[in-house]
Design a protein around this motif. Structure first.
Motif, mmCIF file in Angstrom:
data_model
loop_
_atom_site.group_PDB
_atom_site.id
_atom_site.type_symbol
_atom_site.label_atom_id
_atom_site.label_comp_id
_atom_site.label_asym_id
_atom_site.label_seq_id
_atom_site.Cartn_x
_atom_site.Cartn_y
_atom_site.Cartn_z
ATOM 1 N N SER A 96 0.823 -1.206 0.000
ATOM 2 C CA SER A 96 0.000 0.000 0.000
ATOM 3 C C SER A 96 0.858 1.257 0.000
ATOM 4 O O SER A 96 0.405 2.311 -0.402
ATOM 5 C CB SER A 96 -0.920 0.017 1.211
ATOM 6 O OG SER A 96 -0.164 0.047 2.418
ATOM 7 N N GLY A 98 1.865 3.522 2.132
ATOM 8 C CA GLY A 98 1.392 4.736 2.781
ATOM 9 C C GLY A 98 -0.109 4.895 2.784
ATOM 10 O O GLY A 98 -0.635 5.772 3.450
ATOM 11 N N LYS A 99 -0.838 4.062 2.051
ATOM 12 C CA LYS A 99 -2.295 4.221 1.984
ATOM 13 C C LYS A 99 -2.951 3.357 3.052
ATOM 14 O O LYS A 99 -3.379 2.242 2.781
ATOM 15 C CB LYS A 99 -2.806 3.824 0.602
ATOM 16 C CG LYS A 99 -2.494 4.830 -0.486
ATOM 17 C CD LYS A 99 -3.315 4.525 -1.722
ATOM 18 C CE LYS A 99 -3.122 5.572 -2.783
ATOM 19 N NZ LYS A 99 -4.012 5.365 -3.940
ATOM 20 N N LEU A 100 -3.041 3.896 4.246
ATOM 21 C CA LEU A 100 -3.698 3.196 5.332
ATOM 22 C C LEU A 100 -5.204 3.191 5.078
ATOM 23 O O LEU A 100 -5.787 4.231 4.755
ATOM 24 C CB LEU A 100 -3.391 3.929 6.639
ATOM 25 C CG LEU A 100 -3.564 3.186 7.949
ATOM 26 C CD1 LEU A 100 -2.607 2.026 8.049
ATOM 27 C CD2 LEU A 100 -3.374 4.133 9.115
#
Lengths: 112, 115
Positions: A96, A98-100
């Protein structure tokens, strides 16, 4: 489409009762975090789970990460009014970068 | 110390104003984030900086302009905002980007009201 399904959306209980919040997905997560947020404040980290099947305890809070790393639960024993808040699960899908992904949140109200 | 510091705590601005939100962390984290949160909703990712370079922009309107002057600081420059941009803006940081199993720490947020 919500990648992480969090339930229930709202929970109102009396002091001393137990509660469980669930976070489910069809995706595998490299880690999953639980936060509690009070109105007007930023989310405060409660725990990070990384290993499938992991169970972590924080006083009266018990966190579990599913064996397949697709789901998690938060159980509160003997809830107190200070446990009132918005509980958020958030997962880091594989790759991801950084895309939590956040669940929709569970608003918990504990009345004396 | 797991602290992310945001200033100001509250900001009221007109639609023609230019203002900035500031964020600072001294944990040695190399990833920093801006999130926007509306009432009773989860945070929505806006920008991700990794090693001081913008790595993710979630199609955010150009009236929001992020800046990372160094590894400890993150700014969000605001210009010509709309009333619907009123929200809690959250800064966050992690040791590295979240996909590698790192934990994200949030600041207390900056409440923005656009009038």
């Amino acid at each position: 489409t919500q990648l992480l399904e969090q339930s229930p959306q709202f929970l109102s209980i009396q002091e001393g009762e137990n509660l469980t919040v669930y976070c489910n997905s069809s995706s595998v997560f490299s880690s999953l975090q639980w936060y509690r947020q009070e109105p007007g404040e930023g989310p405060v980290l409660l725990v990070t789970v990384v290993t499938g099947g992991e169970v972590k305890k924080l006083k009266r809070l018990t966190f579990q990460f599913g064996d397949a790393r697709k789901d998690s639960s938060l159980h509160i024993t003997a809830a107190q009014p200070g446990d009132t808040g918005l509980y958020l699960c958030a997962g880091a899908p594989r790759d991801s970068w950084g895309k939590l992904q956040f669940g929709a949140g569970t608003q918990v109200v504990v009345t004396p | 110390d797991t602290e992310v510091t945001q200033t100001p705590k509250h900001l009221v601005m007109g639609m023609t104003n230019k203002k900035s939100l500031k964020c600072e962390q001294h944990m040695g984290h190399r990833a920093m984030y801006w999130y926007k949160q509306k009432a009773k909703k989860p945070p929505e990712l806006m920008f991700v900086y990794s090693y001081e370079k913008l790595s993710i922009n979630e199609s955010v309107p150009s009236r929001f302009s992020p800046e990372c002057p160094n590894s400890s600081l993150l700014n969000l420059h605001l210009h010509a905002l709309q009333p619907e941009d009123s929200a809690l803006y959250l800064c966050a940081s992690s040791q590295d980007t979240a996909g590698q199993g790192n934990t994200i720490y949030f600041g207390e947020g900056s409440w923005l009201t656009v009038v």
